[in-house]
Design a protein around this motif. Sequence first.
Motif, PDB file in Angstrom:
ATOM      1  N   ASP A   7     -32.980  -6.765  27.837  1.00 16.54           N
ATOM      2  CA  ASP A   7     -32.660  -7.520  26.622  1.00 16.54           C
ATOM      3  C   ASP A   7     -31.165  -7.567  26.350  1.00 16.54           C
ATOM      4  N   CYS A   8     -30.357  -7.476  27.418  1.00 13.39           N
ATOM      5  CA  CYS A   8     -28.903  -7.600  27.273  1.00 13.39           C
ATOM      6  C   CYS A   8     -28.554  -9.087  27.262  1.00 13.39           C
ATOM      7  N   CYS A   9     -28.943  -9.762  26.201  1.00 12.38           N
ATOM      8  CA  CYS A   9     -28.774 -11.207  26.146  1.00 12.38           C
ATOM      9  C   CYS A   9     -28.452 -11.657  24.717  1.00 12.38           C
ATOM     10  N   TYR A  10     -28.076 -12.915  24.593  1.00 14.97           N
ATOM     11  CA  TYR A  10     -27.661 -13.467  23.301  1.00 14.97           C
ATOM     12  C   TYR A  10     -28.881 -13.819  22.449  1.00 14.97           C
ATOM     13  N   LYS A  11     -28.743 -13.595  21.134  1.00 19.24           N
ATOM     14  CA  LYS A  11     -29.786 -13.954  20.182  1.00 19.24           C
ATOM     15  C   LYS A  11     -29.162 -14.735  19.029  1.00 19.24           C
ATOM     16  N   ALA A  12     -29.941 -15.609  18.443  1.00 19.73           N
ATOM     17  CA  ALA A  12     -29.441 -16.455  17.367  1.00 19.73           C
ATOM     18  C   ALA A  12     -28.903 -15.637  16.191  1.00 19.73           C
ATOM     19  N   SER A  13     -29.438 -14.440  16.002  1.00 19.09           N
ATOM     20  CA  SER A  13     -28.996 -13.587  14.889  1.00 19.09           C
ATOM     21  C   SER A  13     -27.566 -13.077  15.080  1.00 19.09           C
ATOM     22  N   TYR A  14     -26.999 -13.255  16.294  1.00 16.16           N
ATOM     23  CA  TYR A  14     -25.626 -12.824  16.564  1.00 16.16           C
ATOM     24  C   TYR A  14     -24.612 -13.910  16.219  1.00 16.16           C
ATOM     25  N   ARG A  15     -25.059 -15.004  15.651  1.00 18.44           N
ATOM     26  CA  ARG A  15     -24.276 -16.233  15.484  1.00 18.44           C
ATOM     27  C   ARG A  15     -22.873 -16.019  14.906  1.00 18.44           C
ATOM     28  N   ASN A  16     -22.740 -15.111  13.946  1.00 17.98           N
ATOM     29  CA  ASN A  16     -21.448 -14.909  13.286  1.00 17.98           C
ATOM     30  C   ASN A  16     -20.706 -13.673  13.782  1.00 17.98           C
ATOM     31  N   ASP A  17     -21.257 -12.975  14.750  1.00 15.28           N
ATOM     32  CA  ASP A  17     -20.634 -11.761  15.274  1.00 15.28           C
ATOM     33  C   ASP A  17     -19.470 -12.083  16.209  1.00 15.28           C
ATOM     34  N   THR A  18     -18.570 -11.120  16.345  1.00 16.54           N
ATOM     35  CA  THR A  18     -17.530 -11.184  17.368  1.00 16.54           C
ATOM     36  C   THR A  18     -18.122 -10.595  18.644  1.00 16.54           C
ATOM     37  N   LEU A  19     -18.189 -11.389  19.692  1.00 16.14           N
ATOM     38  CA  LEU A  19     -18.770 -10.942  20.957  1.00 16.14           C
ATOM     39  C   LEU A  19     -17.667 -10.505  21.911  1.00 16.14           C
ATOM     40  N   ILE A  20     -17.768  -9.278  22.401  1.00 17.18           N
ATOM     41  CA  ILE A  20     -16.835  -8.760  23.395  1.00 17.18           C
ATOM     42  C   ILE A  20     -17.631  -8.552  24.677  1.00 17.18           C
ATOM     43  N   LEU A  21     -17.383  -9.394  25.668  1.00 16.27           N
ATOM     44  CA  LEU A  21     -18.147  -9.412  26.910  1.00 16.27           C
ATOM     45  C   LEU A  21     -17.276  -8.878  28.040  1.00 16.27           C
TER      46      LEU A  21
END
Length: 339
Positions: free
Chosen positions: A182-196
């Motif tokens: 489950d290391c994947c994107y979810k709609a609930s992350y929409r406003n988060d800062t993503l560090i990949l």
Amino acid sequence: MTRFYFDEQSVESIKGETVLDALIRHGHSVTYSCKKGACKTCLVQHVSGYLPTGAQRGLTTQLKSDAYICACLCKPTAGQKLKSIIAQNLFVSAHIHEKQYLSESVVKILVEPTEEFRHSAGQYINLRRFDGLTRSYSITNDPDSKLIELHIRRKYNGQFSDWLFNHASVGESLLIQGPWGDCCYKASYRNDTLILIGTGTGLGPVYGIARDALSQGHKGEIYLYHGARNVADLYHHNKLLKLMLEHRNMTYLACVDHMDEKAVSSTRVEVGDPFEVAMNMHKMDSQTLPDSPQRIFLCGEPSFVTKGQQLIFLNGTPLDRIHALTYDYIDLRLSPREG
């Protein structure tokens, strides 16, 4: 000694053994690999008797309802009855739709299943060829595609990766199992800062996660770091530069162990460890609050991912905001490796 039954044959286990350990010691032909419950290749079916807590950890609801268990996670209990399963019942037939070389050591394989196969970038599948040899590979594209994209590095003495790189052709039949993780994107992350942060072909999943987020209209900032040995190993460098130019909330930086003389002027490339560079660029310390909008994804070699998880968590980032996909290079074999 604990006596249990496998395919109606009596098996005696010693203290501390799992079902898988006991079956291997008694010479049963069982497929296995990681012995950690991650690869799902040692599945057997529970018939009767006590089923220990944790034996079905990580399995889908459907597999649980069908009484499948991971032999490597199951502790034997007296009188417990288990049976082997037909591996093909857990696989979906597929074929190689496209093959493209991304560098001197990385090939992109597009796999097309014969039936609907829901997946997300950052998950992984088991790939099985005609002779039963099986390996796990991470998915690098979003759920909207019927094709499954894999970035595969040819490994030294790697049977499967060498076959895919040098010998497998378009149209080749395969079996696939999964997806897992489950290391994947979810709609609930929409406003988060993503560090990949991805090293080597760990770039594939984080690149896919970034594309998935952007296609869903992600509003927060996205920072992607790719770690490699040298500039030649930055196999998607130009595509990532283009992605950054196309999206104002996307930032990309490549980090290499050393800079070749010919690559001194390369754009968005610097010498350094990608995790350390990211740590210096972003707030990952004890002041990071539980409601921080920051979410971190780590994909790559076990030592890199483990180091990142530990440091980020110990410095105050909540566990539910750390997502990891580890590349444990293990072989899925019918018998243990010699020596």
